[in-house]
Design a protein around this motif. Structure first.
Motif, PDB file in Angstrom:
ATOM      1  N   ASN A  64       4.432 -12.350 -18.510  1.00  0.00           N
ATOM      2  CA  ASN A  64       3.548 -11.849 -19.565  1.00  0.00           C
ATOM      3  C   ASN A  64       2.369 -12.777 -19.816  1.00  0.00           C
ATOM      4  OD1 ASN A  64       3.310  -9.743 -21.815  1.00  0.00           O
ATOM      5  ND2 ASN A  64       3.197 -11.661 -22.962  1.00  0.00           N
TER       6      ASN A  64
ATOM      7  N   GLN B 102       5.547  -7.222 -15.782  1.00  0.00           N
ATOM      8  CA  GLN B 102       4.773  -8.032 -16.722  1.00  0.00           C
ATOM      9  C   GLN B 102       5.294  -7.916 -18.156  1.00  0.00           C
ATOM     10  OE1 GLN B 102       0.710  -6.780 -17.349  1.00  0.00           O
ATOM     11  NE2 GLN B 102       0.034  -8.848 -17.857  1.00  0.00           N
ATOM     12  N   GLN B 103       5.697  -6.723 -18.587  1.00  0.00           N
ATOM     13  CA  GLN B 103       5.980  -6.486 -19.997  1.00  0.00           C
ATOM     14  C   GLN B 103       7.454  -6.567 -20.378  1.00  0.00           C
ATOM     15  OE1 GLN B 103       4.064  -2.899 -21.489  1.00  0.00           O
ATOM     16  NE2 GLN B 103       2.320  -3.184 -20.126  1.00  0.00           N
TER      17      GLN B 103
ATOM     18  N   TYR C 281       8.438  -9.635 -22.509  1.00  0.00           N
ATOM     19  CA  TYR C 281       7.936  -9.620 -23.883  1.00  0.00           C
ATOM     20  C   TYR C 281       8.796  -8.723 -24.760  1.00  0.00           C
ATOM     21  CZ  TYR C 281       4.574  -9.370 -27.723  1.00  0.00           C
ATOM     22  OH  TYR C 281       3.969  -9.432 -28.952  1.00  0.00           O
TER      23      TYR C 281
END
Length: 332
Positions: free
Chosen positions: A199, A244-245, A248
């Motif tokens: 992230n 990527q997420q 998070y």
């Protein structure tokens, strides 16, 4: 099951206890005095009735524990009844009186940072403009142009299909990782850090890195590269953004799971609930706020996605993998 107490009975118990301990009337009692008297009442009642909440008689060192026990005995919110009985403390009265003053700075920032730009953006959607200062009102012509633009309709459909799949994939995997990393396992902090690190990398950099990786894999299996393969581009964007997420969203789910009271989980285990039943009936309802936050974050990120789309596929082939943000950018 113990007999529920009425408001009058609670008021009488508190009046007697405050009178015995402090020799004062309820309306003159401080928050601490009301709390101490309530804890003593709860402890005595729990010991007499031998209820399930007997643990609270030993651990009632927080106001929340006291309220929970009294709520169980009364069948309603104890804090609400204290308010109705005129037993609120000075701080609660002060917050009620001066609360709006403390809200003003946040409300002002929200108005300047969100409400005014939103209204101005809504107005500009009915205008033809190059800059904000030379906007010319044109009515619904912008919306008519959008509905007649096949390329925009294609980008909108591609974005919606991407959003649906990415929301499910990201949240399911993030919640699964959060469940694993909230167990008493060695090295959980290291794994949390590793999963969160993607992230921190910029979208453009990720897009070009994953473009190289995916093109290498496609060449090895004899498939067209991303520039000529819309299906690979679609799944490539999903894989990239999920990678990527997920970390998070996992942190948000971990925070939610850590706030689930251990007493509820232990009570479910005592009642013979399996791990799946405990998750479905106890943990999941308690983390609905975290789920709501993560779903809306992934939804907004899906419709705002630009840099990853630009770097990974650039909308190719023939704008088939072009998302809304990239379409707006290229149209302008």
């Amino acid at each position: 099951m113990a007999k529920k107490l009425t408001e009058a009975q609670v008021a009488e118990l508190l009046n007697n206890e405050l009178s015995n301990q402090y020799k004062i009337e309820p309306q003159d009692a401080t928050n601490e005095q009301i709390y101490n008297a309530s804890v003593k009442i709860v402890t005595e009642l729990l010991q007499e009735e031998q209820l399930k909440f007997a643990r609270a008689s030993k651990k009632a060192n927080k106001k929340q524990d006291c309220y929970m026990c009294m709520e169980f005995l009364m069948g309603r919110s104890f804090k609400t009844n204290l308010y109705n009985l005129g037993l609120t403390d000075t701080m609660e009265k002060a917050l009620k009186k001066y609360g709006p003053i403390f809200v003003l700075p946040t409300l002002l920032a929200f108005t300047i940072g969100f409400i005014i730009p939103f209204i101005e953006g809504l107005y500009l959607s009915f205008c033809q403009f190059t800059t904000v200062k030379n906007a010319k009102f044109v009515g619904l012509s912008n919306y008519q142009s959008i509905l007649a633009d096949e390329q925009f309709i294609s980008a909108f459909g591609f974005t919606v299909s991407y959003a649906v799949v990415s929301i499910v994939v990201i949240n399911v995997i993030a919640l699964g990782l959060a469940l694993l990393l909230t167990r008493e396992l060695k090295g959980t902090n290291i794994f949390r850090t590793v999963f969160f690190m993607p992230n921190l990398i910029g979208g453009i950099v990720l897009g070009y890195i994953w473009q190289i990786l995916i093109n290498c894999i496609l060449s090895l299996v004899g498939q067209p590269l991303l520039a000529l393969n819309s299906q690979a581009g679609y799944w490539g964007i999903i894989i990239l953004t999920a990678w990527q997420q997920i970390g998070y969203m996992m942190i948000i789910y971990i925070a939610g799971l850590q706030n689930v009271p251990d007493d509820l989980i232990e009570a479910a285990q005592i009642d013979g609930a399996t791990q799946w039943e405990t998750f479905w009936q106890v943990k999941l309802p308690m983390i609905m706020s975290s789920i709501t936050v993560c779903v809306f974050l992934t939804l907004t990120n899906s419709f705002k996605l630009f840099d990853q789309n630009l770097a990974l596929t650039g909308g190719e082939p023939n704008h088939l993998t072009e998302m809304l943000a990239l379409n707006i950018y290229q149209t302008f």
